[in-house]
Design a protein around this motif. Structure first.
Motif, PDB file in Angstrom:
ATOM      1  N   ASP A  11      56.889 -21.061 -15.942  1.00  0.00           N
ATOM      2  CA  ASP A  11      56.602 -21.189 -17.551  1.00  0.00           C
ATOM      3  C   ASP A  11      56.612 -20.090 -18.208  1.00  0.00           C
ATOM      4  OD1 ASP A  11      55.568 -22.395 -19.945  1.00  0.00           O
ATOM      5  OD2 ASP A  11      53.649 -21.382 -19.446  1.00  0.00           O
ATOM      6  N   LYS A  12      55.928 -19.040 -17.746  1.00  0.00           N
ATOM      7  CA  LYS A  12      56.006 -17.654 -18.461  1.00  0.00           C
ATOM      8  C   LYS A  12      57.049 -16.644 -17.942  1.00  0.00           C
ATOM      9  CE  LYS A  12      52.439 -14.151 -19.573  1.00  0.00           C
ATOM     10  NZ  LYS A  12      51.012 -13.622 -19.274  1.00  0.00           N
ATOM     11  N   TYR A  13      57.553 -16.892 -16.912  1.00  0.00           N
ATOM     12  CA  TYR A  13      58.514 -15.770 -16.485  1.00  0.00           C
ATOM     13  C   TYR A  13      59.609 -16.193 -15.932  1.00  0.00           C
ATOM     14  CZ  TYR A  13      54.394 -12.480 -16.926  1.00  0.00           C
ATOM     15  OH  TYR A  13      53.328 -11.630 -17.163  1.00  0.00           O
ATOM     16  N   GLY A  14      60.131 -17.622 -16.117  1.00  0.00           N
ATOM     17  CA  GLY A  14      61.080 -17.998 -15.589  1.00  0.00           C
ATOM     18  C   GLY A  14      62.527 -17.427 -15.881  1.00  0.00           C
ATOM     19  N   ASP A  15      62.673 -17.245 -17.372  1.00  0.00           N
ATOM     20  CA  ASP A  15      64.012 -16.555 -17.857  1.00  0.00           C
ATOM     21  C   ASP A  15      64.273 -15.087 -17.119  1.00  0.00           C
ATOM     22  OD1 ASP A  15      61.719 -15.332 -18.812  1.00  0.00           O
ATOM     23  OD2 ASP A  15      62.599 -14.946 -20.905  1.00  0.00           O
ATOM     24  N   ILE A  16      63.081 -14.377 -17.011  1.00  0.00           N
ATOM     25  CA  ILE A  16      63.411 -13.191 -16.532  1.00  0.00           C
ATOM     26  C   ILE A  16      63.659 -13.408 -14.759  1.00  0.00           C
ATOM     27  CG2 ILE A  16      62.092 -11.017 -15.609  1.00  0.00           C
ATOM     28  CD1 ILE A  16      60.414 -11.370 -18.029  1.00  0.00           C
ATOM     29  N   LEU A  17      63.113 -14.284 -14.288  1.00  0.00           N
ATOM     30  CA  LEU A  17      63.259 -14.233 -12.737  1.00  0.00           C
ATOM     31  C   LEU A  17      64.656 -14.725 -12.481  1.00  0.00           C
ATOM     32  CD1 LEU A  17      59.678 -15.349 -11.651  1.00  0.00           C
ATOM     33  CD2 LEU A  17      60.925 -13.261 -11.192  1.00  0.00           C
ATOM     34  N   LEU A  18      65.312 -16.001 -13.327  1.00  0.00           N
ATOM     35  CA  LEU A  18      66.338 -16.506 -13.185  1.00  0.00           C
ATOM     36  C   LEU A  18      67.592 -15.618 -13.503  1.00  0.00           C
ATOM     37  CD1 LEU A  18      65.800 -20.171 -14.650  1.00  0.00           C
ATOM     38  CD2 LEU A  18      66.525 -19.635 -12.382  1.00  0.00           C
ATOM     39  N   GLU A  19      67.251 -14.747 -14.313  1.00  0.00           N
ATOM     40  CA  GLU A  19      68.391 -13.679 -14.585  1.00  0.00           C
ATOM     41  C   GLU A  19      68.504 -12.646 -13.664  1.00  0.00           C
ATOM     42  OE1 GLU A  19      67.165 -12.564 -18.771  1.00  0.00           O
ATOM     43  OE2 GLU A  19      67.729 -14.397 -19.687  1.00  0.00           O
ATOM     44  N   THR A  20      67.334 -12.242 -13.048  1.00  0.00           N
ATOM     45  CA  THR A  20      67.293 -11.398 -12.060  1.00  0.00           C
ATOM     46  C   THR A  20      67.902 -11.979 -10.894  1.00  0.00           C
ATOM     47  OG1 THR A  20      65.043 -10.475 -12.598  1.00  0.00           O
ATOM     48  CG2 THR A  20      65.908  -9.885 -10.620  1.00  0.00           C
ATOM     49  N   ALA A  21      67.585 -12.973 -10.508  1.00  0.00           N
ATOM     50  CA  ALA A  21      68.408 -13.863  -9.375  1.00  0.00           C
ATOM     51  C   ALA A  21      69.916 -13.742  -9.467  1.00  0.00           C
ATOM     52  CB  ALA A  21      68.095 -15.419  -9.195  1.00  0.00           C
ATOM     53  N   ASP A  22      70.392 -14.076 -10.855  1.00  0.00           N
ATOM     54  CA  ASP A  22      71.711 -14.085 -11.122  1.00  0.00           C
ATOM     55  C   ASP A  22      72.222 -12.876 -10.994  1.00  0.00           C
ATOM     56  OD1 ASP A  22      74.165 -15.390 -12.142  1.00  0.00           O
ATOM     57  OD2 ASP A  22      73.696 -14.243 -14.082  1.00  0.00           O
ATOM     58  N   LYS A  23      71.518 -12.004 -11.557  1.00  0.00           N
ATOM     59  CA  LYS A  23      72.062 -10.581 -11.483  1.00  0.00           C
ATOM     60  C   LYS A  23      72.385  -9.779  -9.859  1.00  0.00           C
ATOM     61  CE  LYS A  23      70.875  -5.785 -12.842  1.00  0.00           C
ATOM     62  NZ  LYS A  23      69.989  -4.875 -13.391  1.00  0.00           N
ATOM     63  N   HIS A  24      71.527 -10.381  -9.074  1.00  0.00           N
ATOM     64  CA  HIS A  24      71.461  -9.972  -7.608  1.00  0.00           C
ATOM     65  C   HIS A  24      72.217 -11.111  -6.855  1.00  0.00           C
ATOM     66  CE1 HIS A  24      69.177  -6.171  -8.256  1.00  0.00           C
ATOM     67  NE2 HIS A  24      68.716  -6.909  -9.245  1.00  0.00           N
ATOM     68  N   GLY A  25      72.653 -12.201  -7.254  1.00  0.00           N
ATOM     69  CA  GLY A  25      73.571 -13.047  -6.376  1.00  0.00           C
ATOM     70  C   GLY A  25      72.426 -13.798  -5.491  1.00  0.00           C
ATOM     71  N   VAL A  26      71.499 -14.154  -5.928  1.00  0.00           N
ATOM     72  CA  VAL A  26      70.683 -14.691  -4.935  1.00  0.00           C
ATOM     73  C   VAL A  26      70.168 -15.975  -5.890  1.00  0.00           C
ATOM     74  CG1 VAL A  26      69.904 -12.916  -3.515  1.00  0.00           C
ATOM     75  CG2 VAL A  26      68.528 -13.312  -5.479  1.00  0.00           C
ATOM     76  N   SER A  27      68.967 -16.871  -5.185  1.00  0.00           N
ATOM     77  CA  SER A  27      68.754 -18.106  -5.714  1.00  0.00           C
ATOM     78  C   SER A  27      67.318 -17.999  -6.113  1.00  0.00           C
ATOM     79  CB  SER A  27      69.029 -19.310  -4.780  1.00  0.00           C
ATOM     80  OG  SER A  27      70.100 -19.403  -4.182  1.00  0.00           O
ATOM     81  N   TYR A  28      67.066 -18.773  -7.004  1.00  0.00           N
ATOM     82  CA  TYR A  28      65.375 -18.867  -7.588  1.00  0.00           C
ATOM     83  C   TYR A  28      65.252 -20.484  -7.942  1.00  0.00           C
ATOM     84  CZ  TYR A  28      60.957 -18.154  -9.883  1.00  0.00           C
ATOM     85  OH  TYR A  28      59.669 -18.477 -10.367  1.00  0.00           O
ATOM     86  N   LEU A  29      64.572 -20.957  -6.913  1.00  0.00           N
ATOM     87  CA  LEU A  29      64.247 -22.517  -7.138  1.00  0.00           C
ATOM     88  C   LEU A  29      62.862 -22.788  -7.035  1.00  0.00           C
ATOM     89  CD1 LEU A  29      66.858 -23.918  -4.399  1.00  0.00           C
ATOM     90  CD2 LEU A  29      67.341 -23.361  -6.836  1.00  0.00           C
TER      91      LEU A  29
END
Length: 361
Positions: A112-130
């Motif tokens: 809820d609070k940091y999902g945007d940051i964590l999804l963008e970080t995952a995208d940047k580093h080519g990994v998944s955040y589920l």
């Protein structure tokens, strides 16, 4: 062999271990039958981050209090975060993603609070955040919402997203007891947190609604932005009998509805027509109704809490990463004016004969 690490070995973390142990052959078959591996295709919990020792547990030698040990282990490709709370869960999740490790979480507060940051970080580093387990426990809702409605515009989500309050309301109706007595029962059954305020005030449901609505409407929607949030503290026992005379039941609903190009988001007790699917959901069970522009209404139902249902969703996310390596799905920021104000909702509450007022679904 696929190595993972678990951050936090509490109820959910240990549940992840139990689900993996109980389903070893089935999990291995998922990989073996699909990609023809001849090597070991089991999931191994290599590290567990926790301050406690867990003496006598089969994995006691894998316990560590050093997160850097996990971060520097190149053989660990997925980190499971079941710490709870926002810190250090967020910092550890972000560091793992930056180190090229995918992350799976059941932590709705972090999403809820940091999902945007964590999804963008995952995208940047080519990994998944589920984060399937962050909403609805073991109910598969996030995955289908992301991948099964391509040919639909989601026009409405309406759900019972909190098992604690649904249990309390169910007992008030069935046993004719007060909210205070029903809450006491729920505590005795282990259905509440040590401090149940987040459940009772509707905040838990709001966090989950923000996650689901964010996916449906392609925006980051933190729960503080939700227009109206009301819990169950003002629901009276006598309201159930009065509502029943009018053909309704009372449920705490989280609702997200697309109206033209804007959205109505709220959490509040509702009068729900008897005979409807949501009206029939009792106890600690959850249900989510999703309405698509061409599909119409579908309902997802199941156990919305508990160690094993939630752990099952976590393990399924882990398997999904190893099998499919899904890309992170990023969304746009929430723009001013997208969410309707309460005065723009356009709904007319129904007032019972004792003066209690409810919205109607």
């Amino acid at each position: 062999m696929f190595n993972i690490a678990i951050l936090g070995f509490g109820v959910i973390g240990n549940g992840v271990y139990e689900v993996i142990e109980e389903n070893k052959e089935r999990i291995s078959a998922v990989f073996g039958s699909s990609v023809g591996y001849t090597r070991d295709t089991s999931i191994r919990i290599k590290h567990i981050l926790d301050k406690r020792e867990f003496l006598g547990h089969p994995l006691e030698r894998r316990i560590t209090n050093d997160f850097n040990k996990i971060l520097s282990d190149s053989s660990v490709s997925v980190v499971v975060e079941t710490l709870g709370g926002t810190s250090p869960a967020f910092e550890f999740s972000k560091a793992a993603l930056e180190a090229g490790k995918s992350v799976v979480t059941s932590n709705k507060e972090v999403v809820d609070k940091y999902g945007d940051i964590l999804l963008e970080t995952a995208d940047k580093h080519g990994v998944s955040y589920l984060y399937e387990a962050s909403v609805g426990g073991g109910i598969p809702i996030i995955g289908p919402l992301e991948s099964c409605f391509y040919s639909n515009k989601i026009t409405r989500i309406a759900g019972i997203l909190n098992g604690t309050t649904n249990y309390i309301l169910s007992r008030m109706k069935e046993a004719g007891i007060s909210l205070e007595d029903a809450l006491s029962e729920a505590k005795g059954m282990g259905y509440t947190e040590a401090n149940p305020h987040s459940d009772l005030a509707g905040l838990d449901s709001a966090r989950k609604l923000g996650i689901l609505a964010g996916i449906a409407f392609n925006r980051y929607i933190p729960h503080e932005k939700i227009t109206f949030v009301e819990g169950i503290m003002n629901v009276k026992q006598e309201d159930f009998e009065l509502a029943a005379k009018l053909g309704y039941n009372i449920k705490l609903l989280a609702v997200a509805e697309l109206i033209d190009r804007r959205a109505k988001l709220l959490v509040a007790p509702h009068l729900v027509k008897k005979g409807s699917l949501l009206s029939a959901v009792n106890g600690v069970f959850n249900a989510v109704s999703i309405t698509g522009s061409t599909l119409g209404e579908v309902v997802f139902y199941g156990q919305g809490a508990g160690s094993m249902p939630t752990a099952s969703a976590v393990v399924n996310d882990v398997i999904t990463i190893f099998k499919f390596k899904p890309k992170a799905i990023c969304r746009q920021n929430l723009e001013d004016g997208f969410l309707l104000s309460e005065s723009e909702f356009g709904d007319v509450p129904l007032t019972l004969s004792n003066g209690s007022s409810y919205r109607v679904l």
